[in-house]
Scaffold this motif. Structure first.
Motif, mmCIF file in Angstrom:
data_model
loop_
_atom_site.group_PDB
_atom_site.id
_atom_site.type_symbol
_atom_site.label_atom_id
_atom_site.label_comp_id
_atom_site.label_asym_id
_atom_site.label_seq_id
_atom_site.Cartn_x
_atom_site.Cartn_y
_atom_site.Cartn_z
ATOM 1 N N GLU A 272 0.810 -1.216 0.000
ATOM 2 C CA GLU A 272 0.000 0.000 0.000
ATOM 3 C C GLU A 272 0.845 1.268 0.000
ATOM 4 N N ALA B 157 0.548 3.941 -2.976
ATOM 5 C CA ALA B 157 0.142 5.317 -2.682
ATOM 6 C C ALA B 157 1.139 6.312 -3.277
ATOM 7 N N MET B 158 2.430 6.000 -3.205
ATOM 8 C CA MET B 158 3.448 6.874 -3.799
ATOM 9 C C MET B 158 3.249 6.963 -5.312
ATOM 10 N N GLU C 98 0.441 6.438 -6.993
ATOM 11 C CA GLU C 98 -0.823 7.106 -7.309
ATOM 12 C C GLU C 98 -0.725 8.625 -7.205
ATOM 13 N N ARG C 99 0.110 9.146 -6.345
ATOM 14 C CA ARG C 99 0.216 10.600 -6.199
ATOM 15 C C ARG C 99 1.235 11.225 -7.156
ATOM 16 N N THR C 100 1.791 10.403 -8.035
ATOM 17 C CA THR C 100 2.817 10.854 -8.964
ATOM 18 C C THR C 100 2.220 11.122 -10.335
ATOM 19 N N GLN C 101 2.622 12.239 -10.929
ATOM 20 C CA GLN C 101 2.229 12.575 -12.294
ATOM 21 C C GLN C 101 3.225 11.921 -13.246
#
Length: 130
Positions: A99, A103-104, A106-109
Protein backbone atom coordinates in the motif's frame (compact mmCIF):
# COMPACT_ATOMS: atom_id res chain seq x y z
CA UNK A 1 31.65 6.88 -7.24
CA UNK A 2 30.00 6.78 -10.70
CA UNK A 3 26.46 5.64 -11.50
CA UNK A 4 27.49 2.09 -12.47
CA UNK A 5 29.61 1.72 -9.33
CA UNK A 6 26.80 3.08 -7.16
CA UNK A 7 24.30 0.66 -8.69
CA UNK A 8 26.70 -2.28 -8.35
CA UNK A 9 27.36 -1.42 -4.69
CA UNK A 10 23.63 -1.19 -4.01
CA UNK A 11 22.90 -4.54 -5.67
CA UNK A 12 25.76 -6.19 -3.76
CA UNK A 13 24.44 -4.74 -0.50
CA UNK A 14 20.86 -5.86 -1.19
CA UNK A 15 22.00 -9.37 -2.17
CA UNK A 16 23.93 -9.68 1.12
CA UNK A 17 20.91 -8.50 3.12
CA UNK A 18 18.65 -10.96 1.32
CA UNK A 19 21.05 -13.85 2.03
CA UNK A 20 21.23 -12.79 5.69
CA UNK A 21 17.41 -12.93 5.78
CA UNK A 22 17.53 -16.55 4.59
CA UNK A 23 16.44 -15.92 1.02
CA UNK A 24 18.22 -16.95 -2.19
CA UNK A 25 18.68 -13.75 -4.27
CA UNK A 26 19.61 -13.67 -7.93
CA UNK A 27 20.78 -10.62 -9.88
CA UNK A 28 18.42 -10.44 -12.88
CA UNK A 29 19.29 -6.92 -14.13
CA UNK A 30 20.21 -8.15 -17.60
CA UNK A 31 17.15 -10.39 -18.05
CA UNK A 32 14.70 -7.67 -19.13
CA UNK A 33 12.47 -8.06 -16.07
CA UNK A 34 10.96 -4.99 -14.36
CA UNK A 35 13.12 -5.50 -11.26
CA UNK A 36 16.79 -6.04 -10.42
CA UNK A 37 16.85 -8.87 -7.88
CA UNK A 38 14.71 -11.98 -7.66
CA UNK A 39 14.68 -13.17 -4.06
CA UNK A 40 11.65 -15.42 -3.69
CA UNK A 41 9.06 -14.47 -2.79
CA UNK A 42 10.34 -10.90 -3.34
CA UNK A 43 10.78 -9.17 -6.70
CA UNK A 44 13.07 -6.26 -5.87
CA UNK A 45 13.71 -3.07 -7.83
CA UNK A 46 16.79 -1.32 -6.43
CA UNK A 47 17.25 2.46 -6.52
CA UNK A 48 20.78 3.52 -5.61
CA UNK A 49 21.94 6.89 -4.28
CA UNK A 50 25.45 7.98 -3.38
CA UNK A 51 23.96 10.49 -0.89
CA UNK A 52 20.75 10.58 1.14
CA UNK A 53 17.55 9.77 -0.76
CA UNK A 54 15.47 11.72 1.74
CA UNK A 55 12.99 13.95 -0.18
CA UNK A 56 14.61 13.02 -3.51
CA UNK A 57 12.48 11.91 -6.48
CA UNK A 58 13.46 8.69 -8.22
CA UNK A 59 12.39 7.30 -11.59
CA UNK A 60 10.15 4.29 -12.04
CA UNK A 61 9.69 2.92 -15.52
CA UNK A 62 6.13 2.33 -16.72
CA UNK A 63 6.71 -1.43 -16.70
CA UNK A 64 7.90 -1.22 -13.07
CA UNK A 65 4.73 0.64 -12.10
CA UNK A 66 2.63 -2.00 -13.86
CA UNK A 67 4.54 -4.79 -12.06
CA UNK A 68 4.07 -3.09 -8.67
CA UNK A 69 0.34 -2.68 -9.30
CA UNK A 70 -0.08 -6.24 -10.61
CA UNK A 71 1.78 -7.86 -7.73
CA UNK A 72 1.79 -5.51 -4.69
CA UNK A 73 2.36 -8.37 -2.25
CA UNK A 74 5.66 -9.44 -3.81
CA UNK A 75 6.98 -6.37 -5.66
CA UNK A 76 9.44 -4.42 -3.50
CA UNK A 77 11.37 -1.22 -4.01
CA UNK A 78 14.62 -1.04 -2.04
CA UNK A 79 16.06 2.47 -1.82
CA UNK A 80 19.75 2.18 -0.96
CA UNK A 81 21.37 5.46 -0.03
CA UNK A 82 24.55 7.02 1.35
CA UNK A 83 26.66 4.65 -0.74
CA UNK A 84 29.44 7.26 -1.06
CA UNK A 85 30.21 6.84 2.64
CA UNK A 86 33.67 5.32 2.45
CA UNK A 87 33.43 3.04 5.46
CA UNK A 88 29.83 1.97 4.73
CA UNK A 89 28.60 2.98 8.19
CA UNK A 90 25.86 5.26 6.86
CA UNK A 91 24.54 3.04 4.04
CA UNK A 92 20.83 2.61 4.52
CA UNK A 93 18.07 0.62 2.87
CA UNK A 94 14.47 1.78 2.93
CA UNK A 95 11.93 -0.81 1.82
CA UNK A 96 8.75 0.20 0.03
CA UNK A 97 6.02 -2.19 -1.06
CA UNK A 98 2.32 -2.88 -0.89
CA UNK A 99 0.00 0.00 0.00
CA UNK A 100 2.83 2.44 0.73
CA UNK A 101 4.43 1.96 -2.69
CA UNK A 102 1.05 2.04 -4.44
CA UNK A 103 0.14 5.32 -2.68
CA UNK A 104 3.45 6.87 -3.80
CA UNK A 105 2.76 5.80 -7.38
CA UNK A 106 -0.82 7.11 -7.31
CA UNK A 107 0.22 10.60 -6.20
CA UNK A 108 2.82 10.85 -8.96
CA UNK A 109 2.23 12.57 -12.29
CA UNK A 110 3.72 10.34 -15.03
CA UNK A 111 6.22 11.90 -17.42
CA UNK A 112 7.40 10.56 -20.75
CA UNK A 113 11.16 10.36 -21.18
CA UNK A 114 12.90 9.39 -24.40
CA UNK A 115 16.20 7.48 -24.21
CA UNK A 116 17.66 7.57 -27.73
CA UNK A 117 20.82 5.57 -28.33
CA UNK A 118 23.79 7.74 -29.28
CA UNK A 119 25.16 5.42 -31.98
CA UNK A 120 28.92 5.30 -32.46
CA UNK A 121 28.73 6.84 -35.94
CA UNK A 122 26.56 9.70 -34.64
CA UNK A 123 28.93 10.24 -31.73
CA UNK A 124 31.95 10.28 -34.05
CA UNK A 125 30.31 12.76 -36.46
CA UNK A 126 28.75 15.11 -33.89
CA UNK A 127 30.11 18.63 -33.60
CA UNK A 128 32.59 18.81 -30.77
CA UNK A 129 33.40 21.84 -28.64
CA UNK A 130 36.81 22.01 -27.04
Amino acid sequence: MGNKETERAAITHVMALERAAGRDPKDVRTSGLPYDVESPPRLIEVKAFSRSARSVPFPLEHRQVLAAKANPEHYYLYVVDNLADHDGAEVGVRILHGEVLLAMIERTQPQVTYWPTFKASEYDQAERLQ
